[in-house]
Design a protein around this motif. Structure first.
Motif, short mmCIF file in Angstrom:
data_model
loop_
_atom_site.label_atom_id
_atom_site.label_comp_id
_atom_site.label_asym_id
_atom_site.label_seq_id
_atom_site.Cartn_x
_atom_site.Cartn_y
_atom_site.Cartn_z
N ASP A 260 6.95 10.73 2.52
CA ASP A 260 8.01 9.61 2.32
C ASP A 260 7.79 8.46 3.07
O ASP A 260 8.08 7.48 2.53
N ALA A 261 7.28 8.46 4.46
CA ALA A 261 6.98 7.15 5.05
C ALA A 261 6.07 6.36 4.43
O ALA A 261 6.11 5.02 4.27
N ALA A 262 4.75 6.87 4.02
CA ALA A 262 4.00 6.14 3.28
C ALA A 262 4.45 5.50 1.96
O ALA A 262 4.04 4.56 1.62
N LEU A 263 5.12 6.12 1.52
CA LEU A 263 5.86 5.81 0.02
C LEU A 263 6.86 4.59 0.31
O LEU A 263 6.68 3.70 -0.58
N LEU A 264 7.73 4.76 1.33
CA LEU A 264 8.49 3.76 1.65
C LEU A 264 7.65 2.27 2.00
O LEU A 264 8.06 1.17 1.56
N SER A 265 6.48 2.70 2.74
CA SER A 265 5.68 1.44 3.13
C SER A 265 5.32 0.74 1.88
O SER A 265 5.20 -0.64 1.65
N LYS A 266 4.58 1.40 0.73
CA LYS A 266 4.29 1.00 -0.47
C LYS A 266 5.16 0.47 -1.18
O LYS A 266 5.02 -0.67 -1.93
N MET A 267 6.47 0.91 -1.23
CA MET A 267 7.52 0.27 -2.21
C MET A 267 7.82 -1.25 -1.52
O MET A 267 8.03 -2.01 -2.09
N ALA A 268 7.81 -1.09 -0.01
CA ALA A 268 8.17 -2.55 0.44
C ALA A 268 6.82 -3.61 0.23
O ALA A 268 7.24 -4.70 -0.34
N GLU A 269 5.85 -3.07 0.12
CA GLU A 269 4.73 -3.86 -0.30
C GLU A 269 4.76 -4.29 -1.78
O GLU A 269 4.52 -5.53 -2.10
N ARG A 270 5.11 -3.65 -2.65
CA ARG A 270 5.56 -3.78 -4.14
C ARG A 270 6.81 -4.56 -4.19
O ARG A 270 7.22 -4.44 -5.37
N LYS A 271 7.79 -4.78 -3.22
CA LYS A 271 8.93 -5.56 -3.36
C LYS A 271 10.06 -4.70 -4.04
O LYS A 271 10.89 -5.25 -4.47
N GLN A 272 9.77 -3.31 -3.77
CA GLN A 272 11.03 -2.42 -4.16
C GLN A 272 12.09 -2.45 -2.97
O GLN A 272 13.15 -2.04 -3.31
N ILE A 273 11.58 -2.83 -1.88
CA ILE A 273 12.42 -2.89 -0.72
C ILE A 273 12.05 -4.52 -0.16
O ILE A 273 10.89 -4.77 0.06
N THR A 274 13.11 -5.21 0.33
CA THR A 274 12.93 -6.56 0.33
C THR A 274 13.61 -7.06 1.75
O THR A 274 14.41 -6.34 2.23
N GLY A 275 12.94 -8.27 2.11
CA GLY A 275 13.40 -8.73 3.34
C GLY A 275 12.99 -8.40 4.57
O GLY A 275 13.28 -9.27 5.68
N GLY A 276 12.09 -7.29 4.72
CA GLY A 276 11.41 -6.96 6.07
C GLY A 276 9.99 -6.41 5.75
O GLY A 276 9.67 -6.28 4.72
N LEU A 277 9.57 -6.09 7.14
CA LEU A 277 8.12 -5.50 6.91
C LEU A 277 8.04 -3.90 7.26
O LEU A 277 8.96 -3.59 8.34
#
Length: 462
Positions: free
Chosen positions: A349-366
């Protein structure tokens, strides 16, 4: 760092050593507690002489101790013992001043083993002489060296991050807050304290007789405070939610009722406060010794969140971190390991969340993960493991795998590391302040400050 002394036989007149030290607010707090000198002239946020401004004057003996630091650490160094010291004070030092302490050998007595040194402390910024004097010491006869890493450390239990949040929220208009069932001293007292600090304007929703009796127990007046009468906790929660829906309140605050009763009303599909995201809980924690606030999520609502729920948990936490002044929050998604292991679902899950942020599915942070706790918050641990990322070792938000991990982490920080925690539920149309009965005044005030800051940002009123 290796520290080595200078023996009596090595010392010669003219030998000199100096040490620079920034005098901080924490230094004054530590000195007051160690020495027992609690003169308010030396406390950074207290007006000690009644002139309307805090003085934060460094105690004379603190400044004198800077001379002792050079003698004991550098010249002569380890093994040195005082024989005598004279001090003359020429100016005052204050918290925030950088001070330079210098000692110079002027004489050495072969018969007594006493070394005489001229001592002074100056303020390099303006060249002011703060202190001068003469030291007589017994210099060491044997060579000694040691590592500075072997010396004990000290962390001051002071909650500077919450103080900054309160100051940041102070200019905002009070946030009208529906306080549900404030029928015991902690919940009512916290609401009234936040009112007195102009953080909130409370509307008390619950049993008027119980609220009135609690106010009398606290010795508080409820004059000017609106009370909405509701006979039980479930109806009080529904009425508080209705106050938000009607536009009369901009936040909810949990009083003396079960969290389930509050959330049931807020989550109602017809009359509740759903806003498109999952409700998630965030602790904003002020951990002594940590250079920034630490957000822990989710430790109170989502028991075993799946990937979809974790996406909302991360996004809500990023949004709140931005509201309290963290421009680009660094989010560490925790697991037991820092590598992806298919047998450990939290690492996947952690790796997927990291990738989701990289693809702008999660925004505003690193966002980075999986990270183990050590390499999420400690840069040396991250480097030892060979992890290189903007988040590793610098995380400001910690996303835990489940409620067990989050609850344990938050309580460890509170009861072992002496942290304070401000609790908020996000994902609703308004912030929901969620305090524990065990929370102290600072936690309650900080929760209200965080809610006010978040409300101001999402509504554009700041």
């Amino acid at each position: 760092m290796k520290i080595e002394n200078r023996t009596f036989d090595e010392l010669q007149p003219g030998d000199t050593a100096l040490l620079r030290r920034l005098c901080t607010q924490d230094d004054l707090i530590v000195f007051a507690n160690v020495s027992g000198n609690h003169n308010p002239m030396h406390v950074f946020n207290v007006d000690g002489d009644g002139d309307g401004a805090p003085e934060a004057v460094a105690p004379g003996m603190f400044v004198g101790a800077l001379v002792s630091a050079v003698l004991g650490n550098m010249l002569p160094g380890a093994g040195t013992l005082y024989h005598a010291q004279s001090l003359v004070f020429h100016n005052r030092a204050h918290a925030g001043d950088e001070l330079e302490s210098r000692v110079t050998v002027t004489d050495r007595n072969e018969q007594t083993g006493i070394v005489t040194l001229a001592t002074e402390v100056t303020r390099p910024a303006d060249g002011a002489l703060i202190l001068s004097g003469v030291a007589e010491v017994e210099a060491p006869r044997r060579k000694i060296s040691y590592s500075s890493h072997d010396l004990p450390g000290l962390i001051v239990q002071r909650h500077r991050h919450f103080e900054k949040l309160l100051a940041r929220a102070a200019p905002l208009p009070p946030l009208v807050t529906a306080v549900i069932a404030p029928e015991e001293p902690n919940s009512l007292g916290g609401a009234l304290l936040a009112r007195d600090q102009t953080l909130i304007t409370p509307i008390l929703v619950g049993c008027p007789d119980k609220i009135g009796a609690t106010a009398a127990e606290l010795g508080q007046s409820l004059d000017g405070v609106e009370i909405v009468a509701e006979p039980d906790h479930a109806t009080a929660a529904r009425r508080a939610v209705a106050l938000v829906t009607e536009g009369r309140a901009g936040a909810l605050m949990k009083g003396h009722l079960h969290t389930d009763d509050l959330l049931r009303a807020a989550l109602d599909k017809q009359t509740g406060l759903r806003a498109g995201r999952r409700f998630t809980h965030v602790f904003v924690m002020d951990v002594p010794g940590l250079a920034h606030p630490l957000l822990v999520t989710d430790a109170a609502i989502n028991i075993a969140p799946d990937l979809k729920a974790k996406k909302d948990i991360v996004q809500n936490a990023i949004d709140l971190a931005i509201s309290i002044g963290i421009e680009e929050p660094k989010v560490g998604v925790l697991s037991a390991v820092e590598t992806v292991n298919p047998d450990i679902p939290s690492s996947v899950d952690a790796a997927l969340l990291s990738k989701m942020a990289e693809r702008k599915q999660i925004t505003g942070g690193l966002v980075d993960g999986p990270l183990a706790m050590d390499n999420a918050v400690d840069i040396a641990a991250a480097r030892t493991k060979g992890i290189s990322s903007p988040v590793a070792g610098r995380a400001e938000v910690l996303v835990v795998p489940d409620i067990d991990a989050g609850n344990m982490l938050a309580k460890q920080l509170t009861y072992i590391s002496h942290a304070e925690g401000a609790g908020l539920v996000l994902g609703a149309r308004v912030p929901i302040i969620l305090n524990s009965r065990a929370d102290d005044d600072m936690s309650r005030l900080a929760s209200c400050a965080v809610a006010a800051l978040h409300h101001a940002r999402i509504t554009g009123t700041r």
